[in-house]
Design an enzyme around this catalytic site. Structure first.
Site, PDB file in Angstrom:
ATOM      1  N   GLU A 291     -13.863   8.868  10.916  1.00 31.95           N
ATOM      2  CA  GLU A 291     -14.558   9.921  11.679  1.00 31.95           C
ATOM      3  C   GLU A 291     -14.388  11.275  11.004  1.00 31.95           C
ATOM      4  O   GLU A 291     -15.322  12.075  10.921  1.00 31.95           O
ATOM      5  CB  GLU A 291     -13.984  10.052  13.095  1.00 31.95           C
ATOM      6  CG  GLU A 291     -13.879   8.794  13.911  1.00 31.95           C
ATOM      7  CD  GLU A 291     -12.617   8.000  13.629  1.00 31.95           C
ATOM      8  OE1 GLU A 291     -12.263   7.811  12.448  1.00 31.95           O
ATOM      9  OE2 GLU A 291     -11.997   7.529  14.589  1.00 31.95           O
TER      10      GLU A 291
ATOM     11  N   LEU B 158       2.788 -12.784 -11.475  1.00 28.35           N
ATOM     12  CA  LEU B 158       2.402 -12.312 -10.138  1.00 28.35           C
ATOM     13  C   LEU B 158       1.595 -11.019 -10.156  1.00 28.35           C
ATOM     14  O   LEU B 158       1.808 -10.117  -9.353  1.00 28.35           O
ATOM     15  CB  LEU B 158       3.642 -12.157  -9.242  1.00 28.35           C
ATOM     16  CG  LEU B 158       4.503 -13.427  -9.110  1.00 28.35           C
ATOM     17  CD1 LEU B 158       5.724 -13.141  -8.240  1.00 28.35           C
ATOM     18  CD2 LEU B 158       3.709 -14.580  -8.514  1.00 28.35           C
TER      19      LEU B 158
ATOM     20  N   GLU C  23       1.728 -18.198  -2.841  1.00 33.00           N
ATOM     21  CA  GLU C  23       1.216 -19.040  -3.931  1.00 33.00           C
ATOM     22  C   GLU C  23       2.042 -20.300  -4.173  1.00 33.00           C
ATOM     23  O   GLU C  23       1.924 -20.924  -5.196  1.00 33.00           O
ATOM     24  CB  GLU C  23       1.130 -18.217  -5.226  1.00 33.00           C
ATOM     25  CG  GLU C  23       0.000 -17.212  -5.218  1.00 33.00           C
ATOM     26  CD  GLU C  23      -0.445 -16.815  -6.618  1.00 33.00           C
ATOM     27  OE1 GLU C  23       0.129 -17.310  -7.600  1.00 33.00           O
ATOM     28  OE2 GLU C  23      -1.366 -15.993  -6.701  1.00 33.00           O
TER      29      GLU C  23
ATOM     30  N   SER D  92       6.831 -25.188   4.987  1.00 37.05           N
ATOM     31  CA  SER D  92       7.630 -24.599   6.057  1.00 37.05           C
ATOM     32  C   SER D  92       6.850 -23.514   6.800  1.00 37.05           C
ATOM     33  O   SER D  92       6.950 -23.405   8.014  1.00 37.05           O
ATOM     34  CB  SER D  92       8.994 -24.101   5.555  1.00 37.05           C
ATOM     35  OG  SER D  92       8.820 -23.117   4.583  1.00 37.05           O
TER      36      SER D  92
HETATM   37  C1  AOF Z   1      -9.540   5.467  13.566  1.00 31.89           C
HETATM   38  N1  AOF Z   1     -10.232   5.621  12.395  1.00 31.89           N
HETATM   39  O1  AOF Z   1     -10.477   5.325  10.238  1.00 31.89           O
HETATM   40  C2  AOF Z   1      -8.565   4.456  11.290  1.00 31.89           C
HETATM   41  C3  AOF Z   1      -7.875   4.304  12.517  1.00 31.89           C
HETATM   42  O2  AOF Z   1      -1.025   6.619  10.496  1.00 31.89           O
HETATM   43  P1  AOF Z   1      -2.442   6.991  10.784  1.00 31.89           P
HETATM   44  O3  AOF Z   1      -2.564   8.369  11.371  1.00 31.89           O
HETATM   45  O4  AOF Z   1      -3.365   6.809   9.611  1.00 31.89           O
HETATM   46  O5  AOF Z   1      -2.950   6.024  11.963  1.00 31.89           O
HETATM   47  C4  AOF Z   1      -3.112   4.629  11.729  1.00 31.89           C
HETATM   48  C5  AOF Z   1      -3.655   3.988  12.979  1.00 31.89           C
HETATM   49  O6  AOF Z   1      -4.845   4.673  13.342  1.00 31.89           O
HETATM   50  C6  AOF Z   1      -4.081   2.519  12.814  1.00 31.89           C
HETATM   51  O7  AOF Z   1      -3.057   1.607  13.098  1.00 31.89           O
HETATM   52  C7  AOF Z   1      -5.188   2.412  13.844  1.00 31.89           C
HETATM   53  O8  AOF Z   1      -4.673   2.236  15.154  1.00 31.89           O
HETATM   54  C8  AOF Z   1      -5.836   3.761  13.708  1.00 31.89           C
HETATM   55  N2  AOF Z   1      -6.766   3.667  12.585  1.00 31.89           N
HETATM   56  N3  AOF Z   1      -8.390   4.815  13.601  1.00 31.89           N
HETATM   57  O9  AOF Z   1      -9.984   5.937  14.584  1.00 31.89           O
HETATM   58  C9  AOF Z   1      -9.799   5.151  11.275  1.00 31.89           C
HETATM   59  N4  AOF Z   1      -8.078   3.989  10.161  1.00 31.89           N
HETATM   60 ZN    ZN Z   2      -8.078   8.197  13.760  1.00 35.40          ZN
END
Ligand code: AOF
Ligand code: ZN
Length: 317
Positions: free
Chosen positions: A47, A199, A280, A288
């Site tokens: 956003e 790897l 891998e 497991s």
């Molecule tokens: C959104 N738009 O493009 C993404 C979101 O550590 P931060 O601030 O980058 O937050 C990561 C969290 O934000 C991620 O686990 C998810 O809940 C949200 N990601 N949210 O609105 C985005 N990448």
């Molecule tokens: Zn966000």
């Protein structure tokens, strides 16, 4: 929303442990004004990427986002406050964020601020876009893909141990590229000693090389590629380390205790920020993980051959 999905997909998995997210801003006529996607963890969310160049938005503009905007302070500030401050009036989202810190709260915050929010547009597609994320965020351990090159009868080698001709060179090139689609790559100690693998992805100048991980009783053999590698690495130790912890650190290998079981070790890896893991082999590790129900995806390169020996090893023991 379809365009936002395509944008999110174009990012690959490089934002892990964050989800793939795309955003498109359109005007009242449906003309695209701006777009953005989440490219890297720690970087701007989709956003913010889409709206960053606007001092003020056209009043009838609508923002389409594949995932519910976040309302929490993570590595970046909450997107909800950003959208409110930009005076966005119309928002369309694909699906809710399964992250318990966000789920539903992002939408609630925006509605409370008077924004018109439509939710559930192409919901299934938007959810499927983040199949990996949806799983690791819920289980608190990495998404695990198990990869093997097998014959039609499921064998990974001859009874003698010879394995080079099970799959083709093309399949092996693909398997290399696959390595860059994961944050980390894990093998058992037996495979480390038998194959001395590097790897890494040597086929493409890759945007990402995976973090190498070995699981098993600790040992040090400085001559092996694993020990020569300069990358940060992990050793999931299935028995007490003794002095190994210190010794391993000299090779840039961090020891993680999994005497309590593989699950404990995997949770610790997730705490370190590793959300996707390609396993891998060998067969013992594969079986497991399968037995514990920890495998999320099975990637089998299947060769049109039969090996047929009853005592030839199968891909999961
Ligand atoms: C959104 N738009 O493009 C993404 C979101 O550590 P931060 O601030 O980058 O937050 C990561 C969290 O934000 C991620 O686990 C998810 O809940 C949200 N990601 N949210 O609105 C985005 N990448
Ligand atoms: Zn966000």
């Amino acid at each position: 929303m379809r365009q936002a999905l395509a944008l999110a997909e174009s990012a690959g998995y490089l934002a892990e442990p964050n989800p793939r997210v795309g955003a498109i801003l359109v005007d009242a006529q449906g003309e695209v004004l701006a777009q953005g996607f989440h490219a890297l963890a720690g970087g701007p969310h989709a956003e913010v990427e889409a709206l960053k160049d606007f001092a003020s938005l056209p009043p009838e503009a609508t923002l389409f986002v594949t995932l519910e905007p976040c309302n929490h302070q993570g590595k970046t500030p909450p997107c909800t406050e950003f959208l409110i401050q930009k005076k966005l009036r119309h928002l369309v989202i694909g699906c809710l964020d399964p992250n318990p810190r966000v789920s539903g709260k992002g939408v609630a915050r925006l509605r409370e601020a008077g924004m018109e929010v439509t939710q559930g547009v192409l919901e299934d597609e938007c959810r499927r876009l983040n199949e990996r994320y949806n799983r690791y965020i819920r289980k608190g351990m990495p998404f695990i893909a198990l990869k093997a090159g097998v014959s039609l009868d499921g064998k990974i080698a001859m009874a003698s141990g010879e394995s080079q001709w099970v799959t083709s060179t093309e399949a092996r090139a693909k398997a290399h590229q696959l390595r860059s689609q994961f944050q980390a790559i894990m093998i058992g100690k037996k495979t480390l000693l038998a194959d001395n693998p590097r790897l890494d992805n040597r086929i493409d100048p890759a945007p990402r090389q995976p973090i190498p991980i070995v699981i098993g009783q600790p040992l040090i053999q400085a001559g092996l590629n694993f020990f020569q590698d300069q990358r940060k690495k992990y050793w999931l130790a299935s028995s007490a380390y003794g002095d190994f912890k210190e010794e391993l650190l000299k090779f840039n290998i961090e020891a993680i205790d999994c005497q309590a079981g593989a699950e404990a070790g995997l949770k610790a890896l997730y705490q370190q920020g590793i959300a996707s893991l390609l396993v891998e082999g060998g067969a013992r590790l594969a079986s497991s993980l399968l037995r514990l129900g920890l495998v999320d995806e099975l990637i089998l390169f299947m060769a049109p051959r039969l090996i047929g020996q009853a005592d030839a090893p199968g891909f999961c023991g």
